[in-house]
Motif scaffolding. Structure first.
Motif, short mmCIF file in Angstrom:
data_model
loop_
_atom_site.label_atom_id
_atom_site.label_comp_id
_atom_site.label_asym_id
_atom_site.label_seq_id
_atom_site.Cartn_x
_atom_site.Cartn_y
_atom_site.Cartn_z
N VAL A 156 0.83 -1.20 0.00
CA VAL A 156 0.00 0.00 0.00
C VAL A 156 0.86 1.26 0.00
N TRP A 204 -11.98 -0.74 4.75
CA TRP A 204 -10.98 0.26 4.36
C TRP A 204 -10.70 0.21 2.86
N GLU A 246 9.98 2.86 11.64
CA GLU A 246 9.12 2.74 12.81
C GLU A 246 7.76 2.16 12.46
N ASP A 247 7.19 2.62 11.35
CA ASP A 247 5.89 2.06 11.02
C ASP A 247 5.80 1.54 9.60
N ARG A 248 6.86 1.66 8.84
CA ARG A 248 6.75 1.25 7.44
C ARG A 248 7.46 -0.05 7.13
N LEU A 284 3.67 -5.35 -6.81
CA LEU A 284 2.66 -4.59 -6.07
C LEU A 284 1.29 -5.12 -6.40
N ILE A 338 -1.30 -6.94 -3.80
CA ILE A 338 -2.57 -6.31 -3.43
C ILE A 338 -3.73 -7.24 -3.77
N PRO A 342 1.18 14.87 -0.39
CA PRO A 342 -0.11 14.40 -0.91
C PRO A 342 -0.59 13.19 -0.13
N ARG A 343 -1.89 13.09 0.01
CA ARG A 343 -2.47 12.01 0.81
C ARG A 343 -2.05 10.64 0.30
N LEU A 344 -1.97 10.50 -1.01
CA LEU A 344 -1.62 9.21 -1.59
C LEU A 344 -0.30 8.67 -1.05
N PHE A 345 0.60 9.58 -0.71
CA PHE A 345 1.92 9.16 -0.25
C PHE A 345 1.95 8.75 1.21
N ILE A 351 -0.88 7.14 2.47
CA ILE A 351 -2.09 6.33 2.57
C ILE A 351 -1.88 5.11 3.47
N GLU A 352 -0.65 4.63 3.51
CA GLU A 352 -0.41 3.44 4.34
C GLU A 352 -0.56 3.76 5.82
N TYR A 410 -4.12 3.29 6.55
CA TYR A 410 -4.43 1.85 6.67
C TYR A 410 -4.02 1.33 8.05
N ASN A 469 -6.38 2.40 10.66
CA ASN A 469 -7.62 1.64 10.54
C ASN A 469 -7.48 0.27 11.23
N CYS A 470 -6.37 -0.40 10.98
CA CYS A 470 -6.15 -1.73 11.58
C CYS A 470 -6.12 -1.64 13.09
#
Lengths: 192, 192
Positions: free
Chosen positions: A110, A172, B37-39, B92, B96, B152-155, B157-158, B161, B164-165
């Motif tokens: 993602v 989501w 850290e989170d990616r 990718l 997905i 930008p939000r797209l960058f 987006i993860e 996600y 959300n989890c």
DNA sequence: GGGGTCATGTAATAGGTTACATGATTCT
DNA sequence: AGAATCATGTAACCTATTACATGACCCC
């Protein structure tokens, strides 16, 4: 036996199995594989024997019985010791209290969603959503069957958790698809 | 170089980084760690050099430039090739479309929740919920900061996600705590 | 001058997976 | 009779991690 076989992530699974009943390694393997679809990760026998050996050395597991049927290889039944039960509880407790950083493959994908371009991204996400739906349905069928068969809910609680996770992912994914379609998720050029 | 270094799970991360800009391995390491850290998962240099070597051999990555500052060791800048970009997209897309079985540590722990007994289970889950709350808050702070900085939000987006989890896990954990407290989640004796 | 970072290269280590080896039993 | 399963034991291999080795630069 590897030195820190006790750190092996499958240790908890083995201790958990032995909590249910004493078993020989081959049976553990069979159990793990039969439940493996949604519960445990794949283990191979090489690792398993190492783990059992290490658990015995640690005093968490002990030989419970040795059985021989006909001329088959003697099978050694192992059982949890008191110390092993305590260790199991300690590990469970710690793993529940302190959330690990669970980095999933999907999270990594993602994070580069932009590279697919809006159309292909929406398409791929749609396919994913469909597959996740199927998975939820399968989980629910299994769960309903187990409960109908009289298994207490506590013993299948992890299925409820799994369903919850997949459901929220579907929500989501569908919201992102919608945002791509409506254009509310903008696609900068040269996106990566 | 390992034979199937191309199957290494970090390959996608490396290709993804190189999509953003050409880089030398040491810089990849720094990038992965700063976002780590989170990616991304932790990578060590040994593996990284192997991966880069394999990517070059596969033709997905090529030497872009060699730079030398003073008498420092020459650093080799690598860039994605066209084939590499296609491969990235292919991976990718596949990752997905087809959800992997993501078996988390927590799922394994939950499946033996019974062993903790109701009180300790509720206690442990409560602590987890608190820690997850903190994590959500941290993620949200980072996300807001990035968006405010014009990313930008797209960058990012993860991050949405991930939030959300964690959110959905919190909801689930809290519902289980509640059910334990009210007794609607029964605790059979000798639970395991 | 000492410690930390930049940047690479390579060898040793140790872990997990795979494969080899053995032999009895059961099913088709 | 042949294939699959039951059940173990052990060795080879491959991978990833760790550590060693080198040296320049920068800041205190």
């Amino acid at each position: 036996m590897p030195r820190n076989a006790l750190e092996n992530p499958h240790v908890l699974a083995v201790l958990g199995l032995l909590l249910e009943q004493p078993m020989h390694p081959y049976q553990m393997l069979a159990e793990l594989r039969s439940r493996g679809e949604d519960r445990a990760a794949a283990v191979n026998r090489g690792s398993l024997y190492n783990i059992v050996e290490a658990l015995v050395a640690a005093g968490w597991v002990a030989v419970h019985d040795r059985q021989r049927e006909g001329n088959r290889p003697e099978r050694t039944i192992y059982a949890l010791t008191t110390a092993g039960r305590e260790e199991l509880v300690r590990r469970l407790d710690a793993q529940i209290r302190i959330p690990a950083r669970e980095l999933t493959e999907f999270l990594g994908a993602v994070s580069h969603l932009g590279a697919l371009g809006p159309d292909r991204a929406a398409d791929a996400l749609t396919e994913r959503a469909g597959r996740l739906q199927e998975r939820v349905a399968a989980h629910e069928r299994n769960l309903a069957q187990a409960l109908a068969g009289g298994v207490p809910r506590l013993f299948v609680i992890e299925a409820e958790y799994a369903i919850n996770c997949v459901r929220s992912e579907i929500t989501w994914v569908e919201s992102v698809i919608e945002e791509i379609r409506t254009g509310s998720l903008a696609w900068p050029t040269a996106a990566g």
